[in-house]
Design a protein around this motif. Structure first.
Motif, PDB file in Angstrom:
ATOM      1  N   ALA A  25     -80.103  32.450  -3.450  1.00 27.79           N
ATOM      2  CA  ALA A  25     -80.752  32.718  -2.160  1.00 27.79           C
ATOM      3  C   ALA A  25     -80.611  34.184  -1.767  1.00 27.79           C
ATOM      4  O   ALA A  25     -81.572  34.800  -1.280  1.00 27.79           O
ATOM      5  N   LYS A  26     -79.438  34.775  -1.979  1.00 25.94           N
ATOM      6  CA  LYS A  26     -79.219  36.179  -1.611  1.00 25.94           C
ATOM      7  C   LYS A  26     -80.158  37.099  -2.376  1.00 25.94           C
ATOM      8  O   LYS A  26     -80.754  38.022  -1.805  1.00 25.94           O
ATOM      9  N   ILE A  27     -80.296  36.876  -3.664  1.00 31.89           N
ATOM     10  CA  ILE A  27     -81.168  37.731  -4.479  1.00 31.89           C
ATOM     11  C   ILE A  27     -82.623  37.537  -4.079  1.00 31.89           C
ATOM     12  O   ILE A  27     -83.393  38.504  -3.981  1.00 31.89           O
ATOM     13  N   ARG A  28     -83.033  36.303  -3.828  1.00 29.26           N
ATOM     14  CA  ARG A  28     -84.425  36.052  -3.412  1.00 29.26           C
ATOM     15  C   ARG A  28     -84.742  36.741  -2.092  1.00 29.26           C
ATOM     16  O   ARG A  28     -85.821  37.315  -1.914  1.00 29.26           O
ATOM     17  N   ILE A  29     -83.793  36.729  -1.175  1.00 33.33           N
ATOM     18  CA  ILE A  29     -84.012  37.294   0.160  1.00 33.33           C
ATOM     19  C   ILE A  29     -83.988  38.827   0.145  1.00 33.33           C
ATOM     20  O   ILE A  29     -84.713  39.471   0.899  1.00 33.33           O
ATOM     21  N   ARG A  30     -83.205  39.429  -0.751  1.00 33.45           N
ATOM     22  CA  ARG A  30     -82.964  40.869  -0.691  1.00 33.45           C
ATOM     23  C   ARG A  30     -83.703  41.707  -1.726  1.00 33.45           C
ATOM     24  O   ARG A  30     -84.029  42.865  -1.464  1.00 33.45           O
ATOM     25  N   ASN A  31     -83.961  41.167  -2.916  1.00 33.27           N
ATOM     26  CA  ASN A  31     -84.430  42.005  -4.019  1.00 33.27           C
ATOM     27  C   ASN A  31     -85.850  42.523  -3.883  1.00 33.27           C
ATOM     28  O   ASN A  31     -86.222  43.500  -4.535  1.00 33.27           O
ATOM     29  N   ALA A  32     -86.670  41.883  -3.076  1.00 41.32           N
ATOM     30  CA  ALA A  32     -88.057  42.336  -2.929  1.00 41.32           C
ATOM     31  C   ALA A  32     -88.419  42.470  -1.456  1.00 41.32           C
ATOM     32  O   ALA A  32     -89.525  42.145  -1.035  1.00 41.32           O
ATOM     33  N   LYS A  33     -87.481  42.967  -0.681  1.00 42.41           N
ATOM     34  CA  LYS A  33     -87.712  43.154   0.746  1.00 42.41           C
ATOM     35  C   LYS A  33     -88.539  44.419   0.952  1.00 42.41           C
ATOM     36  O   LYS A  33     -88.130  45.511   0.560  1.00 42.41           O
ATOM     37  N   GLY A  34     -89.712  44.276   1.548  1.00 46.32           N
ATOM     38  CA  GLY A  34     -90.569  45.426   1.815  1.00 46.32           C
ATOM     39  C   GLY A  34     -91.252  46.002   0.602  1.00 46.32           C
ATOM     40  O   GLY A  34     -91.759  47.127   0.640  1.00 46.32           O
ATOM     41  N   LYS A  35     -91.258  45.254  -0.500  1.00 44.76           N
ATOM     42  CA  LYS A  35     -91.932  45.732  -1.709  1.00 44.76           C
ATOM     43  C   LYS A  35     -92.390  44.532  -2.530  1.00 44.76           C
ATOM     44  O   LYS A  35     -92.047  43.380  -2.230  1.00 44.76           O
ATOM     45  N   THR A  36     -93.176  44.803  -3.561  1.00 43.66           N
ATOM     46  CA  THR A  36     -93.637  43.763  -4.482  1.00 43.66           C
ATOM     47  C   THR A  36     -93.144  44.092  -5.874  1.00 43.66           C
ATOM     48  O   THR A  36     -93.390  45.200  -6.384  1.00 43.66           O
ATOM     49  N   LEU A  37     -92.432  43.175  -6.494  1.00 42.32           N
ATOM     50  CA  LEU A  37     -91.920  43.393  -7.845  1.00 42.32           C
ATOM     51  C   LEU A  37     -93.067  43.387  -8.848  1.00 42.32           C
ATOM     52  O   LEU A  37     -94.017  42.610  -8.729  1.00 42.32           O
ATOM     53  N   GLU A  38     -92.983  44.248  -9.854  1.00 43.22           N
ATOM     54  CA  GLU A  38     -94.034  44.296 -10.876  1.00 43.22           C
ATOM     55  C   GLU A  38     -94.048  43.025 -11.705  1.00 43.22           C
ATOM     56  O   GLU A  38     -95.112  42.531 -12.086  1.00 43.22           O
ATOM     57  N   GLN A  39     -92.873  42.502 -11.997  1.00 46.66           N
ATOM     58  CA  GLN A  39     -92.740  41.257 -12.747  1.00 46.66           C
ATOM     59  C   GLN A  39     -91.966  40.254 -11.903  1.00 46.66           C
ATOM     60  O   GLN A  39     -91.010  40.635 -11.218  1.00 46.66           O
ATOM     61  N   PRO A  40     -92.337  38.983 -11.927  1.00 45.49           N
ATOM     62  CA  PRO A  40     -91.592  37.994 -11.147  1.00 45.49           C
ATOM     63  C   PRO A  40     -90.119  37.943 -11.568  1.00 45.49           C
ATOM     64  O   PRO A  40     -89.791  38.015 -12.749  1.00 45.49           O
ATOM     65  N   LYS A  41     -89.250  37.852 -10.571  1.00 47.18           N
ATOM     66  CA  LYS A  41     -87.822  37.698 -10.818  1.00 47.18           C
ATOM     67  C   LYS A  41     -87.512  36.217 -10.926  1.00 47.18           C
ATOM     68  O   LYS A  41     -87.842  35.427 -10.025  1.00 47.18           O
ATOM     69  N   VAL A  42     -86.886  35.826 -12.028  1.00 41.39           N
ATOM     70  CA  VAL A  42     -86.538  34.427 -12.283  1.00 41.39           C
ATOM     71  C   VAL A  42     -85.051  34.233 -12.017  1.00 41.39           C
ATOM     72  O   VAL A  42     -84.208  34.875 -12.646  1.00 41.39           O
ATOM     73  N   LEU A  43     -84.731  33.360 -11.075  1.00 39.55           N
ATOM     74  CA  LEU A  43     -83.351  33.087 -10.688  1.00 39.55           C
ATOM     75  C   LEU A  43     -82.767  31.959 -11.537  1.00 39.55           C
ATOM     76  O   LEU A  43     -83.402  31.459 -12.445  1.00 39.55           O
ATOM     77  N   GLY A  44     -81.543  31.548 -11.171  1.00 41.05           N
ATOM     78  CA  GLY A  44     -80.891  30.438 -11.861  1.00 41.05           C
ATOM     79  C   GLY A  44     -79.659  30.901 -12.600  1.00 41.05           C
ATOM     80  O   GLY A  44     -79.757  31.409 -13.724  1.00 41.05           O
ATOM     81  N   TYR A  45     -78.484  30.728 -11.980  1.00 44.18           N
ATOM     82  CA  TYR A  45     -77.247  31.264 -12.551  1.00 44.18           C
ATOM     83  C   TYR A  45     -76.223  30.173 -12.838  1.00 44.18           C
ATOM     84  O   TYR A  45     -75.032  30.350 -12.615  1.00 44.18           O
TER      85      TYR A  45
END
Length: 341
Positions: free
Chosen positions: A53-73
């Motif tokens: 949840a932390k990475i989903r909420i913070r990693n693309a704040k105010g921007k769009t990632l070029e490639q989708p970020k895949v979670l799951g740890y």
């Protein structure tokens, strides 16, 4: 089985609230390349962690990632291919691991993972019961023995703030099984109080009035504190409760500052625990995570430690993963939630 060329994965390119349509979405991508130290795993189950949840909420704040970020740890699955240097594993082996935050996660049909942070899954657990164990177990083990440097023979005390969550639940069990520590854990509801007692806590205290609650147990100071809930919010209480020459460890980052000088009079220490440090920096001792997971699997199969699975969600889908994210963001969950693919 032969690895396909393409696979389905679920990720994000913008940081949206989980209730938004595109907070997570399914897409097709290449099956990961297998590097020399890698195992290629067909994922059968994963679990949800605060890190997702932390990475989903913070990693693309105010921007769009070029490639989708895949979670799951956290993951359990079957090895279908391996790199030239991947020792100790064969195609067909069932493995479990927490992975590497810099690489594609387990919210995909296939995942490449470094063999040095992977171990054979506990034989006695189902895929979903095993999937909730790696990240929390590694975090708890490292906090106890690498950061706090607990010696198994010493008769001291530890306060675990956030005892009913995934990491807290495993820390209680490891402390009771592998050390002589007197274990004090926080819980504030009848169901969480019962849960931490079932995990093995010697004392249960309320985090809402932490100092008073600990002192009511006849305990003035504790030798170790492990905070898995709220570092800044409990800082003053931890400073008051830590014993002279004691140690505090936490996994919860915070905004702003704390008064670290408040520990000076007691010659007490503060140290972070981040389970991803070894893989982030490819440390010389990175393979210690494989050893920890190996030892944990033996403890589980011997019946000394039990899975902290409380909820299983079925199906590899956007809807299922969104449900899991909502559960972890509620901060009211007990134990761990798994997703069985």
């Amino acid at each position: 089985m032969t690895a396909p060329i393409k696979m389905k994965a679920i990720g994000f390119t913008k940081s949206f609230p989980i209730t938004e349509q595109d907070s997570l979405f399914e897409f097709e991508t290449d099956v990961p390349e297998v590097k020399d130290n890698d195992l290629l795993v067909k994922v059968s189950a994963t679990s949800i962690n605060p890190a997702d949840a932390k990475i989903r909420i913070r990693n693309a704040k105010g921007k769009t990632l070029e490639q989708p970020k895949v979670l799951g740890y956290d993951a359990v699955g079957e090895v279908i291919a391996k790199g030239a240097n991947a020792e100790g594993f064969e195609v067909g082996d069932r493995v479990y691991y927490a992975g590497d935050v810099t690489r594609m996660g387990a919210n995909a049909q296939f995942q490449a993972v470094d063999y040095r942070i992977t171990a054979h899954a506990p034989k006695s657990l189902s895929d979903e019961s095993a999937a909730v164990m790696p990240l929390a177990t590694l975090t708890a083990w490292e906090a106890l023995f690498d950061r706090l440097r607990v010696r198994p023979e010493e008769r001291k005390s530890i306060l675990i703030i956030g005892g009913a969550g995934g990491v807290g639940s495993i820390t209680i069990q490891l402390a009771k099984q592998l050390t002589n520590l007197n274990v004090i854990a926080t819980a504030s509801r009848p169901e969480t109080e019962q849960w931490v007692r079932d995990m093995g806590a010697d004392h249960v205290v309320n985090h809402r009035n932490l100092v008073e609650s600990v002192r009511e147990q006849g305990i003035k100071h504790v030798d170790y504190i492990f905070n898995v809930a709220d570092t800044k919010g409990h800082w003053d209480a931890m400073v008051e409760l830590i014993a002279p020459q004691g140690l505090i460890s936490s996994i919860v980052e915070f905004d702003g500052g704390i008064d670290l000088s408040a520990l000076q009079g007691k010659s007490a220490g503060f140290i972070w625990e981040l389970m991803f440090t070894r893989s982030l920096f490819d440390t010389d001792d990175i393979q210690k995570q494989q050893d920890i997971l190996f030892q944990a699997a033996n403890l589980i199969d011997a019946g000394r430690i039990k899975s902290t699975l409380t909820t299983t969600l079925n199906g590899f889908s956007v809807e299922t993963l969104k449900d899991a994210h909502q559960r972890i963001e509620s901060s009211a969950s007990i134990g761990k939630t798994a997703i069985k693919y």
